[in-house]
Design an enzyme around this catalytic site. Structure first.
Site, PDB file in Angstrom:
ATOM      1  N   ASP A   5      11.163  23.634  -0.821  1.00 20.81           N
ATOM      2  CA  ASP A   5      11.713  23.006  -2.672  1.00 20.81           C
ATOM      3  C   ASP A   5      12.764  23.328  -1.667  1.00 20.81           C
ATOM      4  OD1 ASP A   5       9.604  23.558  -3.622  1.00 20.81           O
ATOM      5  OD2 ASP A   5      10.064  26.323  -3.388  1.00 20.81           O
ATOM      6  N   HIS A  29      -6.277  -7.692  12.547  1.00 23.62           N
ATOM      7  CA  HIS A  29      -4.781  -6.947  12.827  1.00 23.62           C
ATOM      8  C   HIS A  29      -4.329  -6.286  14.111  1.00 23.62           C
ATOM      9  CE1 HIS A  29      -1.200  -4.088  10.856  1.00 23.62           C
ATOM     10  NE2 HIS A  29      -2.312  -3.133  10.890  1.00 23.62           N
ATOM     11  N   LYS A  72       1.378  -1.365   0.345  1.00 23.44           N
ATOM     12  CA  LYS A  72      -0.356  -0.278   0.333  1.00 23.44           C
ATOM     13  C   LYS A  72       1.221   1.267   0.392  1.00 23.44           C
ATOM     14  CE  LYS A  72      -0.083   0.435   4.899  1.00 23.44           C
ATOM     15  NZ  LYS A  72      -0.526  -1.179   6.008  1.00 23.44           N
ATOM     16  N   TYR A 114      14.688  30.637   6.503  1.00 23.67           N
ATOM     17  CA  TYR A 114      13.654  31.386   7.409  1.00 23.67           C
ATOM     18  C   TYR A 114      13.879  31.883   8.344  1.00 23.67           C
ATOM     19  CZ  TYR A 114      11.132  30.964   2.607  1.00 23.67           C
ATOM     20  OH  TYR A 114      10.957  31.677   1.338  1.00 23.67           O
ATOM     21  N   ARG A 159       1.736 -10.913   7.096  1.00 26.39           N
ATOM     22  CA  ARG A 159       1.577  -9.762   6.372  1.00 26.39           C
ATOM     23  C   ARG A 159       2.525  -8.378   6.671  1.00 26.39           C
ATOM     24  NH1 ARG A 159      -3.252  -9.986   8.586  1.00 26.39           N
ATOM     25  NH2 ARG A 159      -2.985  -8.069   9.819  1.00 26.39           N
TER      26      ARG A 159
HETATM   27  C1  LIG Z   1      -0.302  -1.618   6.945  1.00 24.27           C
HETATM   28  C2  LIG Z   1      -0.324  -2.726   7.712  1.00 24.27           C
HETATM   29  C3  LIG Z   1       0.195  -3.589   7.506  1.00 24.27           C
HETATM   30  C4  LIG Z   1       1.730  -3.987   7.557  1.00 24.27           C
HETATM   31  O1  LIG Z   1       2.160  -3.205   8.605  1.00 24.27           O
HETATM   32  P1  LIG Z   1       3.475  -3.068   8.485  1.00 24.27           P
HETATM   33  O2  LIG Z   1       4.119  -2.828  10.480  1.00 24.27           O
HETATM   34  O3  LIG Z   1       3.844  -2.147   7.490  1.00 24.27           O
HETATM   35  O4  LIG Z   1       4.608  -4.826   8.822  1.00 24.27           O
HETATM   36  C5  LIG Z   1      -0.427  -5.683   7.471  1.00 24.27           C
HETATM   37  N1  LIG Z   1      -1.919  -4.805   8.383  1.00 24.27           N
HETATM   38  C6  LIG Z   1      -3.016  -4.030   8.256  1.00 24.27           C
HETATM   39  C7  LIG Z   1      -3.920  -4.145   8.058  1.00 24.27           C
HETATM   40  C8  LIG Z   1      -1.766  -3.150   7.731  1.00 24.27           C
HETATM   41  O5  LIG Z   1      -2.945  -1.798   7.735  1.00 24.27           O
END
Ligand SMILES: *Cc1c(COP(=O)(O)O)cnc(C)c1O
Length: 402
Positions: free
Chosen positions: A341, A190, A60, A292, A246
């Site tokens: 920039d 998660h 992602k 700045y 994952r």
């Molecule tokens: C982003 C995400 C991951 C990956 O997490 P990491 O900490 O980058 O390994 C896995 N599962 C879900 C649902 C996520 O949103």
């Protein structure tokens, strides 16, 4: 908003320009080298650590700034059997570029083009009753079976179904599967605090997930892919590996648990290297305010170097005065404020630097160069944010061993 109207065109996914492998960088303000061999090797290392579990590579956010499509190929070459993205548009961009591996997508609102997604053989996450209902309607309209992963909230307090919604969804999913409308290939959840491996919530979420799997089994669901482990759990918690891990950030060679160890500690290496070229070096007296607001004042006669990257490129403005960069092997922190920039370095009176010389912003831990983790520590964020926010104005150059 009227959700019954036809779907608007999906937004396209913005991508930075790409330099050919081996292209000269002379004349470029800055560029990011992305080492696809490192990504391949990192995925292979994670697959080893995961033992019997498969690897779903999370790509992602334009693969955390590394490039969706090239990273998809490298991850699959390293042994990933599944890919995952957040948005439907990301998944469809991967398909449009010819990525044919299974892709899970988990973030879409009511009214999204799920028929289009099913038509492109994407795997849809179902984390709420409305989502399951819309998937079923789309599959029926196509006369096909939608492949889905049920998303369970085991305590993160973010996406996924829980409580009565979850109980109802398990029953509905079992019924829809029996009708051939959906194939419940997976079920996932998660972690909230996998980066703190002994946090009590980690064990609690695993126990809740086990209870949900038992509930699913009771209603006749036998998902083949049960998955829970992000990078932190993949690296630190084998009991959470289940059927598939994952990982996201670790496939890019970044540690999700920098207090436990950096990439080298886990057998990973950083895939992104960001280099800029000084566009000016000039002698400067003591007592000169820099950038700045003149937050930095030169303490002595010195040489100032201008680096042509700023917050438009993803250099956090919070890195003013603290962001690390390296020139001719010497480490500096940004002098004064980050502009849109450019930023300024106080190179020191004896610096041999000249306009056109290279400045390393993000390099390798093992080489003692500034890293995404150094930037994160300097401004109080995580390495994920540093690489992901690198802007599209910075061209990418992909390196791959042939
Ligand atoms: C982003 C995400 C991951 C990956 O997490 P990491 O900490 O980058 O390994 C896995 N599962 C879900 C649902 C996520 O949103």
């Amino acid at each position: 908003m009227d959700l019954s109207t036809p779907h608007p065109e999906l937004p396209s996914v913005a991508t930075p320009s790409v330099l050919p492998q081996g292209a000269s960088t002379v004349g470029l303000s800055a560029w990011a080298d992305i080492d696809l061999t490192a990504i391949r090797d990192n995925v292979a290392q994670l697959a080893r650590l995961a033992g019997d579990a498969d690897v779903m590579a999370v790509i992602k956010g334009d693969a955390y700034g590394h490039g969706l499509v090239p990273v998809a190929g490298a991850a699959l070459a390293g042994g990933a059997t599944y890919l995952a993205v957040a948005q439907l548009a990301e998944a469809r961009a991967a398909r449009a570029a010819g990525v044919s591996a299974p892709i899970l997508t988990w973030l879409y609102p009511p009214g999204a083009d799920l028929a289009g997604a099913i038509g492109e053989d994407l795997t849809l996450s179902a984390g709420a009753p409305w989502a399951l209902a819309e998937i079923a309607a789309a599959a029926r309209s196509l006369g096909t079976t939608a492949r889905i992963h049920l998303k369970v909230d085991t305590g993160l307090g973010r996406g996924g179904a829980w409580r009565e919604d979850l109980a109802g969804m398990l029953v509905d999913a079992a019924r829809l599967e029996a009708e051939g409308v959906v194939d419940v290939e997976g079920i996932f959840s998660h972690f909230a605090s996998a980066d703190v491996p002994d946090h009590p919530s980690v064990r609690a979420q695993q126990e809740t997930f086990a209870a949900v799997l038992a509930d699913a089994d009771r209603v006749g669901l036998r998902p083949r892919l049960r998955h829970l482990a992000n990078s932190a759990a993949t690296l630190t918690n084998p009991s959470a590996h289940l059927d598939m891990v994952r990982p996201g950030v670790s496939i890019y060679g970044l540690s999700p648990v920098p207090d436990i160890g950096g990439p080298t500690h886990f057998g990973l290496r950083e895939a992104m290297r960001v280099t800029a070229r000084l566009i000016a070096v000039k002698d400067c007296p003591a007592g000169q305010g820099v950038s700045y607001g003149h937050q930095y004042v030169t303490p002595a006669e010195t040489r100032l170097g201008l680096v042509p990257l700023g917050y438009a490129d993803g250099i956090p403005r919070h890195a003013s005065g603290v962001g690390p960069m390296q020139v001719h092997g010497r480490r500096y922190t940004i002098a004064g404020r980050v502009c849109m920039d450019q930023v300024v370095l106080d190179l020191g009176a004896d610096s041999p630097a000249a306009a056109g010389d290279e400045v390393v912003l993000i390099g390798r831990e093992a080489a003692g160069e500034p890293t995404a983790q150094d930037w994160a520590a300097a401004i109080g964020t995580i390495n994920y944010e540093i690489v992901t926010r690198l802007g599209p104005r910075v061209p990418r150059r992909y390196l791959e061993e042939s």
